[in-house]
Design an enzyme around this catalytic site. Structure first.
Site, PDB file in Angstrom:
ATOM      1  N   HIS A   1       4.258   3.206  -1.285  1.00 53.10           N
ATOM      2  CA  HIS A   1       3.627   2.767  -0.035  1.00 53.10           C
ATOM      3  C   HIS A   1       2.348   3.551   0.222  1.00 53.10           C
ATOM      4  O   HIS A   1       2.122   4.600  -0.377  1.00 53.10           O
ATOM      5  CB  HIS A   1       4.581   2.940   1.155  1.00 53.10           C
ATOM      6  CG  HIS A   1       5.021   4.360   1.392  1.00 53.10           C
ATOM      7  ND1 HIS A   1       6.224   4.845   0.962  1.00 53.10           N
ATOM      8  CD2 HIS A   1       4.394   5.393   2.003  1.00 53.10           C
ATOM      9  CE1 HIS A   1       6.330   6.121   1.312  1.00 53.10           C
ATOM     10  NE2 HIS A   1       5.226   6.483   1.928  1.00 53.10           N
TER      11      HIS A   1
ATOM     12  N   HIS B   1     -10.347   3.944   0.849  1.00 52.19           N
ATOM     13  CA  HIS B   1     -10.113   2.649   1.498  1.00 52.19           C
ATOM     14  C   HIS B   1      -8.849   2.006   0.950  1.00 52.19           C
ATOM     15  O   HIS B   1      -8.348   2.404  -0.094  1.00 52.19           O
ATOM     16  CB  HIS B   1     -11.309   1.709   1.319  1.00 52.19           C
ATOM     17  CG  HIS B   1     -11.620   1.315  -0.102  1.00 52.19           C
ATOM     18  ND1 HIS B   1     -12.501   2.016  -0.901  1.00 52.19           N
ATOM     19  CD2 HIS B   1     -11.172   0.302  -0.867  1.00 52.19           C
ATOM     20  CE1 HIS B   1     -12.578   1.429  -2.084  1.00 52.19           C
ATOM     21  NE2 HIS B   1     -11.772   0.390  -2.100  1.00 52.19           N
TER      22      HIS B   1
ATOM     23  N   GLU C   1     -10.891  -3.061   2.721  1.00 49.94           N
ATOM     24  CA  GLU C   1     -11.664  -3.973   1.886  1.00 49.94           C
ATOM     25  C   GLU C   1     -10.865  -5.265   1.702  1.00 49.94           C
ATOM     26  O   GLU C   1      -9.632  -5.224   1.597  1.00 49.94           O
ATOM     27  CB  GLU C   1     -11.897  -3.311   0.522  1.00 49.94           C
ATOM     28  CG  GLU C   1     -12.669  -4.148  -0.477  1.00 49.94           C
ATOM     29  CD  GLU C   1     -12.788  -3.441  -1.836  1.00 49.94           C
ATOM     30  OE1 GLU C   1     -12.058  -2.451  -2.073  1.00 49.94           O
ATOM     31  OE2 GLU C   1     -13.608  -3.887  -2.648  1.00 49.94           O
TER      32      GLU C   1
HETATM   33 CO    CO Z   1     -11.959  -1.094  -3.639  1.00 46.07          CO
END
Ligand code: CO
Length: 143
Positions: free
Chosen positions: A7, A79, A129
Protein backbone atom coordinates in the site's frame (compact mmCIF):
# COMPACT_ATOMS: atom_id res chain seq x y z
CA UNK A 1 12.02 -11.43 -0.05
CA UNK A 2 10.06 -8.35 -1.06
CA UNK A 3 7.05 -9.60 -3.03
CA UNK A 4 4.94 -6.56 -3.89
CA UNK A 5 3.72 -3.09 -3.07
CA UNK A 6 1.23 -3.58 -0.24
CA UNK A 7 0.00 0.00 0.00
CA UNK A 8 0.78 3.70 -0.06
CA UNK A 9 -0.39 5.60 3.02
CA UNK A 10 -1.62 9.19 2.84
CA UNK A 11 -2.15 11.18 6.05
CA UNK A 12 -5.42 13.11 5.71
CA UNK A 13 -6.87 15.88 7.89
CA UNK A 14 -10.49 14.96 6.97
CA UNK A 15 -11.09 11.22 6.47
CA UNK A 16 -14.66 11.42 5.13
CA UNK A 17 -13.68 14.07 2.60
CA UNK A 18 -10.65 12.05 1.51
CA UNK A 19 -12.76 8.87 1.16
CA UNK A 20 -15.19 10.80 -1.05
CA UNK A 21 -12.30 12.09 -3.15
CA UNK A 22 -10.88 8.65 -3.83
CA UNK A 23 -14.24 6.92 -4.31
CA UNK A 24 -16.52 9.54 -5.90
CA UNK A 25 -14.01 11.81 -7.64
CA UNK A 26 -11.31 9.32 -8.61
CA UNK A 27 -13.64 6.33 -9.03
CA UNK A 28 -11.68 3.84 -6.92
CA UNK A 29 -13.41 1.03 -5.03
CA UNK A 30 -13.64 1.70 -1.29
CA UNK A 31 -13.29 -1.55 0.60
CA UNK A 32 -13.88 -0.22 4.11
CA UNK A 33 -12.31 1.42 7.11
CA UNK A 34 -10.65 -0.12 10.16
CA UNK A 35 -9.70 1.38 13.49
CA UNK A 36 -6.12 0.29 14.03
CA UNK A 37 -5.64 0.74 17.77
CA UNK A 38 -1.90 0.00 17.70
CA UNK A 39 -1.29 2.82 15.20
CA UNK A 40 -4.01 5.08 16.67
CA UNK A 41 -5.56 5.56 13.24
CA UNK A 42 -8.74 5.11 11.28
CA UNK A 43 -7.49 3.49 8.12
CA UNK A 44 -9.47 3.42 4.87
CA UNK A 45 -8.59 1.05 2.04
CA UNK A 46 -8.84 1.24 -1.75
CA UNK A 47 -7.49 -1.94 -3.36
CA UNK A 48 -5.82 -1.50 -6.74
CA UNK A 49 -4.27 -3.80 -9.31
CA UNK A 50 -0.53 -4.47 -9.34
CA UNK A 51 1.56 -1.39 -9.90
CA UNK A 52 5.09 -0.19 -10.55
CA UNK A 53 7.69 1.62 -8.50
CA UNK A 54 8.99 4.57 -10.52
CA UNK A 55 12.39 6.06 -9.68
CA UNK A 56 12.75 9.58 -11.06
CA UNK A 57 16.13 11.29 -11.46
CA UNK A 58 16.77 14.71 -13.01
CA UNK A 59 17.66 14.50 -16.70
CA UNK A 60 20.32 17.07 -17.72
CA UNK A 61 20.48 18.02 -14.02
CA UNK A 62 17.43 20.28 -14.41
CA UNK A 63 13.63 20.30 -14.23
CA UNK A 64 11.06 19.69 -11.50
CA UNK A 65 12.82 16.69 -9.91
CA UNK A 66 16.09 18.70 -9.62
CA UNK A 67 14.10 21.46 -7.90
CA UNK A 68 12.38 18.92 -5.64
CA UNK A 69 15.71 17.36 -4.58
CA UNK A 70 17.25 20.78 -3.95
CA UNK A 71 14.24 21.94 -1.93
CA UNK A 72 14.08 18.75 0.13
CA UNK A 73 17.81 18.36 0.55
CA UNK A 74 17.21 14.62 0.00
CA UNK A 75 15.11 12.25 -2.04
CA UNK A 76 11.52 11.40 -1.15
CA UNK A 77 8.17 10.08 -2.23
CA UNK A 78 7.37 12.48 -5.08
CA UNK A 79 3.95 11.55 -6.49
CA UNK A 80 1.37 8.83 -6.90
CA UNK A 81 -0.04 8.05 -10.32
CA UNK A 82 -3.42 6.68 -11.33
CA UNK A 83 -4.19 5.01 -14.66
CA UNK A 84 -6.90 6.48 -16.85
CA UNK A 85 -8.56 5.02 -19.95
CA UNK A 86 -9.67 8.49 -21.10
CA UNK A 87 -7.45 11.17 -19.62
CA UNK A 88 -9.11 14.09 -21.41
CA UNK A 89 -12.51 13.11 -19.98
CA UNK A 90 -11.07 12.63 -16.49
CA UNK A 91 -9.34 16.02 -16.60
CA UNK A 92 -12.55 17.70 -17.73
CA UNK A 93 -14.61 15.91 -15.05
CA UNK A 94 -12.15 16.72 -12.25
CA UNK A 95 -11.74 20.35 -13.39
CA UNK A 96 -15.51 20.69 -13.06
CA UNK A 97 -15.08 19.51 -9.44
CA UNK A 98 -12.51 22.33 -8.90
CA UNK A 99 -9.38 20.18 -9.06
CA UNK A 100 -6.35 22.25 -10.04
CA UNK A 101 -3.88 20.85 -12.56
CA UNK A 102 -0.23 21.78 -13.07
CA UNK A 103 -0.67 22.13 -16.83
CA UNK A 104 -3.48 23.07 -19.16
CA UNK A 105 -3.35 19.81 -21.12
CA UNK A 106 -1.92 16.30 -20.70
CA UNK A 107 1.66 15.97 -21.94
CA UNK A 108 3.72 13.10 -23.30
CA UNK A 109 5.26 10.94 -20.57
CA UNK A 110 7.22 7.67 -20.41
CA UNK A 111 6.46 4.99 -23.05
CA UNK A 112 4.50 7.54 -25.11
CA UNK A 113 1.84 7.82 -22.41
CA UNK A 114 -0.26 10.93 -21.86
CA UNK A 115 0.20 12.40 -18.37
CA UNK A 116 -1.04 15.31 -16.28
CA UNK A 117 -0.52 16.27 -12.65
CA UNK A 118 -3.15 17.41 -10.15
CA UNK A 119 -1.89 20.14 -7.82
CA UNK A 120 -1.05 18.84 -4.32
CA UNK A 121 -3.35 21.57 -2.97
CA UNK A 122 -6.30 19.61 -4.39
CA UNK A 123 -5.26 16.32 -2.76
CA UNK A 124 -4.20 16.86 0.87
CA UNK A 125 -0.66 17.81 -0.15
CA UNK A 126 0.00 14.79 -2.38
CA UNK A 127 1.08 15.33 -5.97
CA UNK A 128 -1.19 13.07 -8.05
CA UNK A 129 -0.46 12.13 -11.65
CA UNK A 130 -2.97 10.70 -14.10
CA UNK A 131 -1.64 8.62 -16.98
CA UNK A 132 -3.17 7.10 -20.06
CA UNK A 133 -0.93 4.44 -21.63
CA UNK A 134 -0.08 4.97 -25.30
CA UNK A 135 -1.84 1.78 -26.37
CA UNK A 136 -5.15 3.00 -24.98
CA UNK A 137 -5.02 6.46 -26.57
CA UNK A 138 -7.89 6.67 -29.08
CA UNK A 139 -6.68 6.79 -32.68
CA UNK A 140 -6.89 10.33 -34.07
CA UNK A 141 -8.19 9.83 -37.60
CA UNK A 142 -8.69 13.53 -38.31
CA UNK A 143 -5.10 14.03 -39.55
CO1 CO B 1 5.01 9.30 -12.62
Amino acid sequence: MITGLAHLAIAVPDLERAIRRFSDDFGLTYSGCEEVQSAQTSTAFFPLPATHIELVYPLHNSGPIRKYLDRQGRGGLHHICFSSDDIEADVERLRALDYEFLSAEPQTGAHGSRVIFIHPRSCDGVLVELTQPANSVPVDDTT
